[in-house]
Design a protein around this motif. Structure first.
Motif, short mmCIF file in Angstrom:
data_model
loop_
_atom_site.label_atom_id
_atom_site.label_comp_id
_atom_site.label_asym_id
_atom_site.label_seq_id
_atom_site.Cartn_x
_atom_site.Cartn_y
_atom_site.Cartn_z
N HIS A 122 52.68 38.97 16.22
CA HIS A 122 51.65 38.47 15.39
C HIS A 122 51.43 39.40 14.35
N THR A 123 51.20 40.63 14.66
CA THR A 123 51.08 41.56 13.96
C THR A 123 52.21 42.10 12.98
N THR A 124 53.10 42.16 13.44
CA THR A 124 54.42 42.26 12.55
C THR A 124 54.65 41.18 11.80
N VAL A 125 54.56 40.17 11.86
CA VAL A 125 54.79 38.95 10.87
C VAL A 125 53.84 38.98 9.77
N ALA A 126 52.31 39.23 10.19
CA ALA A 126 51.45 39.52 9.32
C ALA A 126 51.70 40.52 8.12
N PHE A 147 43.59 41.04 6.06
CA PHE A 147 43.67 40.07 7.24
C PHE A 147 44.57 40.42 8.21
N THR A 148 45.90 41.21 7.75
CA THR A 148 46.79 41.79 8.75
C THR A 148 46.01 42.73 9.59
N LEU A 149 45.13 43.73 9.02
CA LEU A 149 44.43 44.60 9.97
C LEU A 149 43.37 43.87 10.77
N LEU A 150 42.92 42.76 10.21
CA LEU A 150 41.88 41.94 11.19
C LEU A 150 42.91 41.42 12.41
N MET A 151 44.07 40.97 11.95
CA MET A 151 44.91 40.30 12.99
C MET A 151 45.34 41.32 14.15
N ALA A 152 45.67 42.48 13.74
CA ALA A 152 45.98 43.61 14.52
C ALA A 152 44.69 44.12 15.53
N ALA A 153 43.77 44.07 14.94
CA ALA A 153 42.33 44.42 15.76
C ALA A 153 41.96 43.29 16.43
N SER A 154 42.27 42.06 16.40
CA SER A 154 42.18 40.76 17.13
C SER A 154 43.17 40.76 18.27
N ARG A 155 44.29 41.38 18.15
CA ARG A 155 45.34 41.19 19.25
C ARG A 155 44.73 42.38 20.36
N VAL A 156 44.20 43.20 20.00
CA VAL A 156 43.58 44.26 20.86
C VAL A 156 42.35 43.72 21.52
N TYR A 157 41.49 42.96 20.77
CA TYR A 157 40.26 42.56 21.24
C TYR A 157 40.28 41.46 22.37
#
Length: 208
Positions: A122-126, A147-157
């Protein structure tokens, strides 16, 4: 090769930053009011990046053939970044944190055993989309980066990835996305020029 042998050669994600992962999932455990929103974003937020690419294409119609070439290359760059990332996953075969740390709080369902963690798709594509759009419109790229940073954070969350999974994904996506788009802008402009003179002209250039 057996599953046991594979596990013996797998990247030990928990040993890298498992404690930091636990801190984030503990935060998720104590913010139930946020769980639903983050879960929805991490699952469907990737669609926003398709919207960003469409906006980039629309902007590029008035910016010349070089910018249009970059806009058209953005989705190709995203797919290429995904493929590169998937190849990296198959090399490192890092088990998902939900398997290494089964007692930590988890929002997203634990994926199959052969769906590895390092790096985050997910983070790679974003990140690839954000990097590609840098060659189209920098303000749009900056918005996509947020939004990429938010996606990255969400994957850990949600418990799907360790922090190092998303950090590596930011690098992979950013490098592949920018390199692929820069290469297209460097060498594929003549093709876009030719296409702009035919039936595709309304899609590739805006009316004067």
């Amino acid at each position: 090769m057996t599953t046991t042998t594979l596990a013996g050669h797998a990247l030990d994600g928990a040993g890298i930053d498992g404690s930091l992962y636990g801190d984030v999932t503990d935060f998720a455990r104590h913010t139930h009011w946020l769980n639903g929103t983050v879960s929805a974003f991490t699952s469907y937020g990737i669609a926003l990046f398709a919207v960003f690419m469409l906006v980039g294409w629309w902007i590029a119609r008035r910016q010349g053939h070089a910018v249009m070439t970059a806009a058209l290359a953005a989705p190709v760059a995203a797919v290429l970044a995904y493929l590169v990332n998937d190849g990296i996953k198959s090399v490192f075969i890092e088990p998902r944190p939900c398997r290494a740390l089964p007692h930590d709080f988890l929002i997203e369902k634990c994926p199959p055993v052969n769906d590895y963690a390092f790096p985050s798709n997910h983070t790679t594509v974003a990140a690839a989309v954000a990097a590609a759009l840098f060659l189209v419109d920098r303000r749009l790229s900056a918005l996509a980066a947020v939004f990429t940073l938010l996606m990255a954070a969400s994957r850990v969350y949600v418990g799907a990835h360790y922090p190092h999974d998303v950090l590596a994904a930011l690098v992979v996506g950013g490098v592949v996305g920018f390199a692929a788009t820069w290469t297209a802008r460097r060498f594929a402009v003549p093709l876009v020029v030719r296409l702009s003179g035919g039936v595709l002209r309304p899609l590739l250039t805006a009316p004067v």
